[in-house]
Motif scaffolding. Structure first.
Motif, PDB file in Angstrom:
ATOM      1  N   PHE A  40      -1.451   3.743  -2.434  1.00  0.00           N
ATOM      2  CA  PHE A  40      -2.388   3.755  -3.558  1.00  0.00           C
ATOM      3  C   PHE A  40      -2.129   4.985  -4.426  1.00  0.00           C
ATOM      4  CE2 PHE A  40      -4.468   0.591  -1.066  1.00  0.00           C
ATOM      5  CZ  PHE A  40      -5.134  -0.199  -1.994  1.00  0.00           C
ATOM      6  N   SER A  41      -1.845   4.718  -5.700  1.00  0.00           N
ATOM      7  CA  SER A  41      -1.549   5.780  -6.646  1.00  0.00           C
ATOM      8  C   SER A  41      -2.581   5.754  -7.769  1.00  0.00           C
ATOM      9  CB  SER A  41      -0.131   5.597  -7.195  1.00  0.00           C
ATOM     10  OG  SER A  41       0.249   6.710  -7.982  1.00  0.00           O
ATOM     11  N   ILE A  42      -2.341   6.562  -8.794  1.00  0.00           N
ATOM     12  CA  ILE A  42      -3.247   6.664  -9.934  1.00  0.00           C
ATOM     13  C   ILE A  42      -2.555   6.118 -11.177  1.00  0.00           C
ATOM     14  CG2 ILE A  42      -4.678   8.214 -11.329  1.00  0.00           C
ATOM     15  CD1 ILE A  42      -4.574  10.213  -9.007  1.00  0.00           C
ATOM     16  N   THR A  75       4.422  -1.968  -1.397  1.00  0.00           N
ATOM     17  CA  THR A  75       3.562  -2.451  -2.476  1.00  0.00           C
ATOM     18  C   THR A  75       2.785  -1.241  -2.968  1.00  0.00           C
ATOM     19  OG1 THR A  75       3.309  -4.610  -1.404  1.00  0.00           O
ATOM     20  CG2 THR A  75       1.756  -4.069  -3.167  1.00  0.00           C
ATOM     21  N   ILE A  76       2.830  -1.000  -4.258  1.00  0.00           N
ATOM     22  CA  ILE A  76       2.106   0.138  -4.844  1.00  0.00           C
ATOM     23  C   ILE A  76       0.982  -0.383  -5.726  1.00  0.00           C
ATOM     24  CG2 ILE A  76       2.265   2.120  -6.401  1.00  0.00           C
ATOM     25  CD1 ILE A  76       5.212   2.388  -5.543  1.00  0.00           C
ATOM     26  N   PHE A 128       1.375  -2.870  -8.874  1.00  0.00           N
ATOM     27  CA  PHE A 128       0.301  -3.574  -9.569  1.00  0.00           C
ATOM     28  C   PHE A 128      -0.756  -2.597 -10.063  1.00  0.00           C
ATOM     29  CE2 PHE A 128       1.922  -6.491  -6.335  1.00  0.00           C
ATOM     30  CZ  PHE A 128       2.180  -7.635  -7.078  1.00  0.00           C
ATOM     31  N   PHE A 129      -1.330  -2.919 -11.202  1.00  0.00           N
ATOM     32  CA  PHE A 129      -2.516  -2.188 -11.657  1.00  0.00           C
ATOM     33  C   PHE A 129      -3.743  -2.911 -11.123  1.00  0.00           C
ATOM     34  CE2 PHE A 129      -6.019  -2.166 -14.822  1.00  0.00           C
ATOM     35  CZ  PHE A 129      -6.438  -0.870 -14.586  1.00  0.00           C
ATOM     36  N   LEU A 130      -4.660  -2.150 -10.514  1.00  0.00           N
ATOM     37  CA  LEU A 130      -5.895  -2.712  -9.990  1.00  0.00           C
ATOM     38  C   LEU A 130      -7.069  -2.224 -10.831  1.00  0.00           C
ATOM     39  CD1 LEU A 130      -5.843  -2.637  -6.069  1.00  0.00           C
ATOM     40  CD2 LEU A 130      -5.996  -4.604  -7.577  1.00  0.00           C
ATOM     41  N   GLY A 131      -7.643  -3.120 -11.615  1.00  0.00           N
ATOM     42  CA  GLY A 131      -8.781  -2.762 -12.448  1.00  0.00           C
ATOM     43  C   GLY A 131      -9.774  -3.902 -12.496  1.00  0.00           C
ATOM     44  N   GLY A 132     -10.984  -3.595 -12.882  1.00  0.00           N
ATOM     45  CA  GLY A 132     -12.028  -4.608 -12.956  1.00  0.00           C
ATOM     46  C   GLY A 132     -11.883  -5.502 -14.177  1.00  0.00           C
ATOM     47  N   PRO A 133     -12.849  -6.388 -14.396  1.00  0.00           N
ATOM     48  CA  PRO A 133     -12.769  -7.355 -15.487  1.00  0.00           C
ATOM     49  C   PRO A 133     -12.962  -6.766 -16.876  1.00  0.00           C
ATOM     50  CG  PRO A 133     -14.860  -7.566 -14.327  1.00  0.00           C
ATOM     51  CD  PRO A 133     -14.018  -6.623 -13.526  1.00  0.00           C
ATOM     52  N   LYS A 134     -13.381  -5.479 -16.958  1.00  0.00           N
ATOM     53  CA  LYS A 134     -13.668  -4.891 -18.265  1.00  0.00           C
ATOM     54  C   LYS A 134     -13.489  -3.380 -18.214  1.00  0.00           C
ATOM     55  CE  LYS A 134     -17.502  -4.483 -21.594  1.00  0.00           C
ATOM     56  NZ  LYS A 134     -18.916  -4.859 -21.891  1.00  0.00           N
ATOM     57  N   VAL A 155      -4.153   5.335   1.713  1.00  0.00           N
ATOM     58  CA  VAL A 155      -5.150   5.386   0.654  1.00  0.00           C
ATOM     59  C   VAL A 155      -5.771   6.781   0.557  1.00  0.00           C
ATOM     60  CG1 VAL A 155      -7.086   4.673   2.127  1.00  0.00           C
ATOM     61  CG2 VAL A 155      -7.097   4.081  -0.300  1.00  0.00           C
ATOM     62  N   SER A 156      -5.067   7.756   1.133  1.00  0.00           N
ATOM     63  CA  SER A 156      -5.614   9.112   1.202  1.00  0.00           C
ATOM     64  C   SER A 156      -5.252   9.954  -0.008  1.00  0.00           C
ATOM     65  CB  SER A 156      -5.102   9.816   2.467  1.00  0.00           C
ATOM     66  OG  SER A 156      -3.694   9.978   2.411  1.00  0.00           O
ATOM     67  N   THR A 157      -6.162  10.842  -0.389  1.00  0.00           N
ATOM     68  CA  THR A 157      -5.933  11.850  -1.421  1.00  0.00           C
ATOM     69  C   THR A 157      -6.741  13.080  -1.038  1.00  0.00           C
ATOM     70  OG1 THR A 157      -5.606  10.224  -3.188  1.00  0.00           O
ATOM     71  CG2 THR A 157      -6.158  12.462  -3.853  1.00  0.00           C
ATOM     72  N   THR A 158      -6.069  14.216  -0.986  1.00  0.00           N
ATOM     73  CA  THR A 158      -6.742  15.443  -0.583  1.00  0.00           C
ATOM     74  C   THR A 158      -7.759  15.895  -1.612  1.00  0.00           C
ATOM     75  OG1 THR A 158      -4.724  16.139   0.522  1.00  0.00           O
ATOM     76  CG2 THR A 158      -6.383  17.820   0.186  1.00  0.00           C
ATOM     77  N   ARG A 159      -8.938  16.266  -1.160  1.00  0.00           N
ATOM     78  CA  ARG A 159      -9.959  16.814  -2.062  1.00  0.00           C
ATOM     79  C   ARG A 159      -9.883  18.330  -1.983  1.00  0.00           C
ATOM     80  NH1 ARG A 159     -15.201  12.900  -0.770  1.00  0.00           N
ATOM     81  NH2 ARG A 159     -14.229  10.954  -1.457  1.00  0.00           N
ATOM     82  N   SER A 160      -8.913  18.882  -2.675  1.00  0.00           N
ATOM     83  CA  SER A 160      -8.713  20.328  -2.622  1.00  0.00           C
ATOM     84  C   SER A 160      -8.380  20.859  -4.007  1.00  0.00           C
ATOM     85  CB  SER A 160      -7.575  20.667  -1.655  1.00  0.00           C
ATOM     86  OG  SER A 160      -7.272  22.051  -1.693  1.00  0.00           O
TER      87      SER A 160
END
Length: 318
Positions: A108-110, A140-141, A200-206, A71-76
């Motif tokens: 975890f991707s975007i 699983t992505i 899978f796309f992971l998003g909230g209810p709205k 679940v890592s992403t570099t903040r650079s």
């Protein structure tokens, strides 16, 4: 099952570690700095040293590991650093996972990463996705658009601090989601055979536009937001100009994200997710409730601080 979590100190990572420990998983966290990750050890996780920029440090981290959650992403802002860690480091991670016989690799991707090859982090996420798919490792992505937690820094805190919020006239609907909901789904996927080799796309209810989020923050805080309008045309012009100067390359990379602002919406269909996990909209925390809890907590804290300061001032006068 023993999990190796990459990015456990991040906003989402810590929720996954906490939830995994609560549900009885054995958890190891790959960390570069043990001091910054002390809170993970206090939760019950085991810390193992590893650095994605130094692939030779990774093999020992896989000892007795059943599944990997990255679940890592570099903040650079440095493209070279991004490539070293978010691409080369991740590809090395996948190769080692192959050799170690990992039973599941969760990445975890975007959302829509494949649509933005000019944005380095998007391009790298897509390349890692493709590498994982052909690796032979059960994977699983999860693709995410945004987290509720990011809204706090973007909108809530500036309103409370009476600082300006920069917005564009165009506003793309974004399907934010709470990290605790993501952590729960992530761990459930490990025990569900139907999630193997799926994306899978992971998003909230709205899906929310910035205007509506700001209105909620204003109502809950009782304060008016200081909005500063900036045209997308200006951002595009700034991006073109910045390409000509070496010192402005970092600015150029940040401005590349303006392409997303021209999307009709930054969300996707979650029907497959709902069916496999037997979920419905009411199973997710709503943004309104999340912000209500945040502002209630913050306003109570501010009241307490003001109360203490009043009494200190009285004591000084006496």
């Amino acid at each position: 099952m023993t999990l190796l979590v990459i990015g456990g100190t991040g906003t989402l990572g810590r929720q996954i570690v906490r939830k995994a420990l609560e549900e009885g998983f054995q958890v190891k966290c790959l960390v570069r700095n043990r001091t910054k990750a002390t809170f993970l050890k206090e939760l019950g996780a085991k810390l193992v040293y590893g650095d994605l920029s130094l692939p030779e440090t990774l093999p020992l981290c896989f000892k007795e590991i059943s599944a990997v959650i990255d679940v890592s992403t570099t903040r650079s802002d440095d493209v070279n650093t991004l490539k070293e860690i978010d691409l080369n480091g991740k590809l090395a991670l996948i190769k080692i996972a192959q050799l170690a016989g990992i039973k599941r690799f969760i990445f975890f991707s975007i959302l829509n990463a494949e649509k933005y090859p000019d944005i380095p982090i998007m391009k790298m996420k897509k390349e890692v996705e493709e590498s994982l798919k052909i690796s032979g490792i059960p994977y699983t992505i999860f693709k995410v658009a945004g987290f509720y937690q990011a809204i706090i820094n973007q909108y809530a805190i500036p309103i409370l601090d009476k600082q300006p919020i920069w917005v564009t006239k165009e506003s793309v609907p974004i399907s934010y989601i709470d990290t605790q909901d993501v952590a729960s789904i992530c761990l459930k996927s490990l025990l569900n055979k139907r999630t193997e080799n799926e994306t899978f796309f992971l998003g909230g209810p709205k899906a929310w536009v910035s205007k509506n989020i700001i209105e909620i923050c204003e109502n809950l805080s009782g304060q008016k937001a200081q909005l500063k309008l900036i045209p997308i045309s200006f951002l595009k012009f700034a991006r073109k100009i910045s390409r000509f100067f070496e010192w402005s390359l970092k600015i150029t990379e940040r401005l590349a994200f303006i392409e997303i602002l021209e999307e009709k919406e930054f969300c996707s269909n979650s029907q497959k997710l709902y069916e496999i996990f037997d979920l419905n909209i009411d199973d997710f925390l709503k943004l309104e409730n999340y912000l209500e809890e945040y502002f209630e907590r913050m306003l109570n804290t501010l009241k307490d601080l003001k109360y203490e300061q009043t009494f200190k001032q009285r004591d000084l006068k006496v």
